[in-house]
Design an enzyme around this catalytic site. Structure first.
Site, PDB file in Angstrom:
ATOM      1  N   PHE A  72     -17.361   8.024  57.698  1.00  0.00           N
ATOM      2  CA  PHE A  72     -17.419   8.037  56.339  1.00  0.00           C
ATOM      3  C   PHE A  72     -18.687   7.283  55.652  1.00  0.00           C
ATOM      4  O   PHE A  72     -18.688   6.671  54.767  1.00  0.00           O
ATOM      5  CB  PHE A  72     -16.239   7.613  55.440  1.00  0.00           C
ATOM      6  CG  PHE A  72     -15.155   8.498  56.231  1.00  0.00           C
ATOM      7  CD1 PHE A  72     -15.091   9.654  55.636  1.00  0.00           C
ATOM      8  CD2 PHE A  72     -14.171   8.131  57.237  1.00  0.00           C
ATOM      9  CE1 PHE A  72     -14.183  10.796  56.313  1.00  0.00           C
ATOM     10  CE2 PHE A  72     -13.344   8.998  57.675  1.00  0.00           C
ATOM     11  CZ  PHE A  72     -13.133  10.112  57.200  1.00  0.00           C
ATOM     12  N   CYS A  73     -19.923   7.741  56.281  1.00  0.00           N
ATOM     13  CA  CYS A  73     -21.144   7.099  55.935  1.00  0.00           C
ATOM     14  C   CYS A  73     -22.393   8.055  55.766  1.00  0.00           C
ATOM     15  O   CYS A  73     -22.327   9.207  56.469  1.00  0.00           O
ATOM     16  CB  CYS A  73     -21.712   6.066  57.199  1.00  0.00           C
ATOM     17  SG  CYS A  73     -23.190   5.347  57.054  1.00  0.00           S
ATOM     18  N   ALA A  74     -23.127   7.827  54.803  1.00  0.00           N
ATOM     19  CA  ALA A  74     -24.230   8.855  54.464  1.00  0.00           C
ATOM     20  C   ALA A  74     -25.099   9.155  55.982  1.00  0.00           C
ATOM     21  O   ALA A  74     -25.668  10.163  56.185  1.00  0.00           O
ATOM     22  CB  ALA A  74     -25.388   8.409  53.586  1.00  0.00           C
TER      23      ALA A  74
END
Length: 224
Positions: A72-74
């Site tokens: 859940f990270c760009a």
């Protein structure tokens, strides 16, 4: 909490509040050459997603891109660059070893058995599956009191790439040290002898173009 609910909750949170990394700009000069060392990454044991233990000596003779990852990270979109890179260089001996970590703004909350579903259906999603030379292992700590010995070694071997690590309220560990991994998707390039050679900040990527010349340099070197 029921099995599978951790991943479901994380998906919902990512959708509602748009969890991302602290920056998405590429910084092509954020890399450092590592120091000489008598040790190698082949000395360390690691845990698989299935809870079994193995060691990194199975990759002896290969050039390894070592990455700490989170769903859940760009920067999770870097996964879509990994497969083409590995397809291009696998015949020359490139492999990628990834370690999920939840120490940066809790961006990897899943249990080991949930991780692959998160990648396939959430980020990068769209049915994504890893290349056969992309090896994803069990979750570890890369910083703090409980950092994995592998990461203790590579951090000691390779100078920090930036002056400031990050905001303490986004770092889920203690103590904070100058050599710490700065965020998800920091990378270490390891030569065929298991020696760390280069360290790259997560933003030093540009779809792999920043790292590629260094990969080609190490692929051209023979193993001892």
């Amino acid at each position: 909490m029921a099995p599978g609910s951790v991943l479901s909750l994380a998906v919902a949170l990512a959708t509602i509040i748009g969890i991302s990394c602290t920056a998405t700009v590429d910084e092509t000069m954020r890399w450092k050459e590592c120091l000489n060392t008598n040790q190698s990454i082949f000395d360390f044991q690691i845990e698989t997603l299935q809870g079994e233990y193995t060691d990194l000596s199975q990759y002896r003779g290969k050039v390894i891109l070592l990455v700490n990852v989170a769903t859940f990270c760009a920067y999770t979109q870097q996964y879509t660059d990994f497969n083409p890179m590995l397809e291009k260089y696998q015949a020359q001996g490139l492999t990628l070893v990834a370690f999920p970590c939840n120490q940066f703004y809790l961006q990897e909350p899943a249990e080991n058995h949930e991780l692959m579903n998160g990648l396939t259906y959430v980020r990068p999603g769209n049915g994504w599956t890893p290349h056969q030379e992309l090896h994803i292992y069990g979750k570890i700590d890369v910083n703090g009191d409980n950092h994995h010995p592998l990461y203790e070694f590579v951090k000691e071997s390779c100078p920090q790439t930036v002056d400031k690590i990050g905001k303490t309220d986004e770092l889920m560990y203690n103590p904070v040290r100058p050599s710490d991994i700065t965020w998800n998707f920091e990378k270490f390039l390891i030569d065929r002898n298991g020696q760390p050679r280069f360290r790259f900040h997560p933003t030093a990527w540009s779809h792999g173009d920043v790292v590629t010349p260094f990969i080609e340099q190490l692929l051209a070197e023979p193993a001892n």
